[in-house]
Design an enzyme around this catalytic site. Structure first.
Site, PDB file in Angstrom:
ATOM      1  N   GLU A 103     -18.580  15.116 -71.553  1.00  0.00           N
ATOM      2  CA  GLU A 103     -19.230  13.704 -71.078  1.00  0.00           C
ATOM      3  C   GLU A 103     -18.246  12.632 -71.499  1.00  0.00           C
ATOM      4  OE1 GLU A 103     -23.340  11.043 -72.096  1.00  0.00           O
ATOM      5  OE2 GLU A 103     -22.728  12.524 -73.555  1.00  0.00           O
ATOM      6  N   PHE A 110     -30.715  21.379 -69.510  1.00  0.00           N
ATOM      7  CA  PHE A 110     -30.557  22.509 -69.266  1.00  0.00           C
ATOM      8  C   PHE A 110     -30.835  22.818 -67.853  1.00  0.00           C
ATOM      9  CE2 PHE A 110     -31.454  24.656 -73.409  1.00  0.00           C
ATOM     10  CZ  PHE A 110     -30.406  24.074 -74.126  1.00  0.00           C
ATOM     11  N   CYS A 116     -34.076  18.120 -70.494  1.00  0.00           N
ATOM     12  CA  CYS A 116     -33.975  16.887 -71.012  1.00  0.00           C
ATOM     13  C   CYS A 116     -33.635  15.608 -70.433  1.00  0.00           C
ATOM     14  CB  CYS A 116     -32.436  17.177 -72.061  1.00  0.00           C
ATOM     15  SG  CYS A 116     -32.839  18.585 -72.994  1.00  0.00           S
ATOM     16  N   HIS A 165     -32.942  15.334 -80.800  1.00  0.00           N
ATOM     17  CA  HIS A 165     -32.962  15.470 -79.597  1.00  0.00           C
ATOM     18  C   HIS A 165     -34.434  15.606 -79.212  1.00  0.00           C
ATOM     19  CE1 HIS A 165     -32.395  16.520 -75.730  1.00  0.00           C
ATOM     20  NE2 HIS A 165     -31.194  16.988 -75.667  1.00  0.00           N
ATOM     21  N   HIS A 167     -25.343  10.960 -73.727  1.00  0.00           N
ATOM     22  CA  HIS A 167     -26.334  12.208 -74.221  1.00  0.00           C
ATOM     23  C   HIS A 167     -25.895  12.674 -75.650  1.00  0.00           C
ATOM     24  CE1 HIS A 167     -29.191  15.399 -73.024  1.00  0.00           C
ATOM     25  NE2 HIS A 167     -27.948  16.182 -73.211  1.00  0.00           N
ATOM     26  N   LYS A 181     -29.068  10.023 -80.613  1.00  0.00           N
ATOM     27  CA  LYS A 181     -29.417  11.297 -80.981  1.00  0.00           C
ATOM     28  C   LYS A 181     -29.128  11.475 -82.514  1.00  0.00           C
ATOM     29  CE  LYS A 181     -30.130  13.424 -76.741  1.00  0.00           C
ATOM     30  NZ  LYS A 181     -29.398  12.533 -75.561  1.00  0.00           N
TER      31      LYS A 181
END
Length: 418
Positions: free
Chosen positions: A315, A404, A164, A341, A304, A336
């Site tokens: 975060e 990831f 991502c 996403h 994010h 998002k």
């Protein structure tokens, strides 16, 4: 060696919120959700039956159908967004030195739909017959390759793959190539088209996706107690990055300046972010150092913010650690919540949103906030810009993307001052 300054002179996008960057931005500031029931395949057997698809996409409006059959959907999105960005930048490429124009484009998964369909055709036909375009449709680098081939761009050309964080890494690489004098212009960004049987099925098996099938539009709920995973999206975005003096010499309009970028690794887990936000903290600190800025210089963070239980908390911990008291003075939002996403394309779309926030002094909202989390680390004294866009001076914005494998990337953009 004096590093060159790098500016953004063109933007293009095709997303679940619109087929252009202007449509996407208008939907963002109006808090529109792109989530709807899946139309690209029959999702009735899946735990998640909705996604943020690019709606009404007719490839024949953009390219010859015969040619389009040689391209995976993710490459089609890349070409559409690149076309838009070139026009937006006012680039007459035939008048430019194409040896000094590059393409660096990211994708986390690439041609997953092509892979799925070829394997399914093999199983149905019970024979070793594959489409000769299978490999060149599927490989992640092919979007960058097609953009360069279409326009004859012979500068640096490659793909970035960091899940991502892929397209933020692409932007970072493009920024560094230009400021080191290795190119005058680079088309950069990312694209993704993973709303497919294997995409939804794979993420469902990890319990990563929201299963709020009764209310797709409100399913992406960053920082809400009832968040239950991310909503898969698709699309692409392209940024034209240009060396400042070169842009000024050709009279280009300038959206913003790239101030700095950062990278880090969590070095922790296959899919989960570090619970204390160690990697997230480090990547933001690295970006600030690269930009020669202090935490107090940042006005807005496009987080994010995927709406996963652990990720949202880690975060926010990192933001409070890095920004201290200033964390309560800046705006935070997760776009998002509207786009879903976009995996490897997320960073490009969110960087574009951050650039437009700087240009328009407008912070897009985090929609779908329902109720507060009892976790004290999600501190609601912070300005999450819930449910409604906020007008404010945005001189500097930071955009975070985490992938990831523990890949973290951040980019800082600022108002251009000659």
């Amino acid at each position: 060696m004096r590093l060159k300054r790098v500016v953004v002179t063109g933007l293009g996008a095709i997303t679940p919120l619109g087929h252009t960057i202007s449509e996407t931005w208008e939907s963002m500031i109006n808090g529109v959700s792109g989530a709807r029931p899946i139309t690209q395949f029959d999702a009735t057997k899946f735990k998640t039956k909705f996604a943020c698809e690019v709606k009404g996409f007719d490839v024949s409006q953009y390219m010859d159908r015969k040619e389009s059959r040689k391209l995976d959907r993710f490459t089609q999105f890349a070409l559409v967004s690149a076309d838009q960005a070139i026009i937006d930048a006012g680039l007459e490429l035939d008048k430019e030195n194409k040896d000094r124009i590059g393409v660096i484009f990211g994708s986390g998964i690439g041609g997953i739909f092509t892979f799925q369909e070829e394997v399914r055709a093999y199983n149905e036909n019970l024979g070793p017959k594959f489409n000769p375009f299978f490999i060149p449709k599927m490989i992640v680098d092919i979007a960058a390759g097609h953009i360069s081939m279409k326009y004859g761009l012979r500068g640096p050309n490659f793909a970035t793959v960091s899940a991502c964080a892929s397209s933020t890494n692409a932007i970072s690489d493009a920024f560094n190539y230009i400021r080191l004098g290795k190119a005058n212009i680079i088309l950069t960004g990312g694209s993704e088209a993973a709303v497919a049987i294997v995409g939804i099925g794979g993420f469902n098996s990890m319990n990563a996706l929201s299963t709020r099938n009764d209310s797709p539009e409100t399913a992406s709920r960053p920082f809400s107690l009832s968040r239950d995973g991310f909503v898969l999206g698709e699309g692409g975005a392209c940024l034209i990055l240009e060396e400042l003096d070169y842009a000024l010499a050709r009279g280009a309009k300038i959206y913003a300046e790239i101030a700095g970028t950062g990278m880090s690794a969590d070095a922790y887990h296959l899919t989960a972010s570090h619970p204390e936000g160690i990697g997230a903290k480090l990547v933001m600190m690295n970006a600030l150092e690269d930009a020669e800025m202090k935490p107090a210089d940042i006005d807005y963070i496009n987080v994010h913010g995927t709406a996963t239980p652990v990720g949202d908390v880690s975060e926010i911990k990192a933001i409070k650690d890095v920004f201290g008291d200033h964390a309560y003075q800046l705006n935070i939002s997760s776009t998002k919540s509207m786009t879903g996403h976009l995996l490897g394309a997320a960073g490009a779309v969110e960087a574009a949103a951050s650039i437009l926030a700087v240009q328009n002094d407008m912070v897009p909202p985090t929609i779908n906030f329902m109720e507060g989390d009892e976790d004290p680390d999600i501190d609601y004294k912070l300005n999450f810009t819930f449910n409604k866009a906020q007008k404010r001076i945005v001189s500097v914005a930071l955009s975070n993307t985490f992938g990831f494998g523990g890949h973290n990337a951040s980019v800082i953009v600022k108002k251009f001052i000659k």
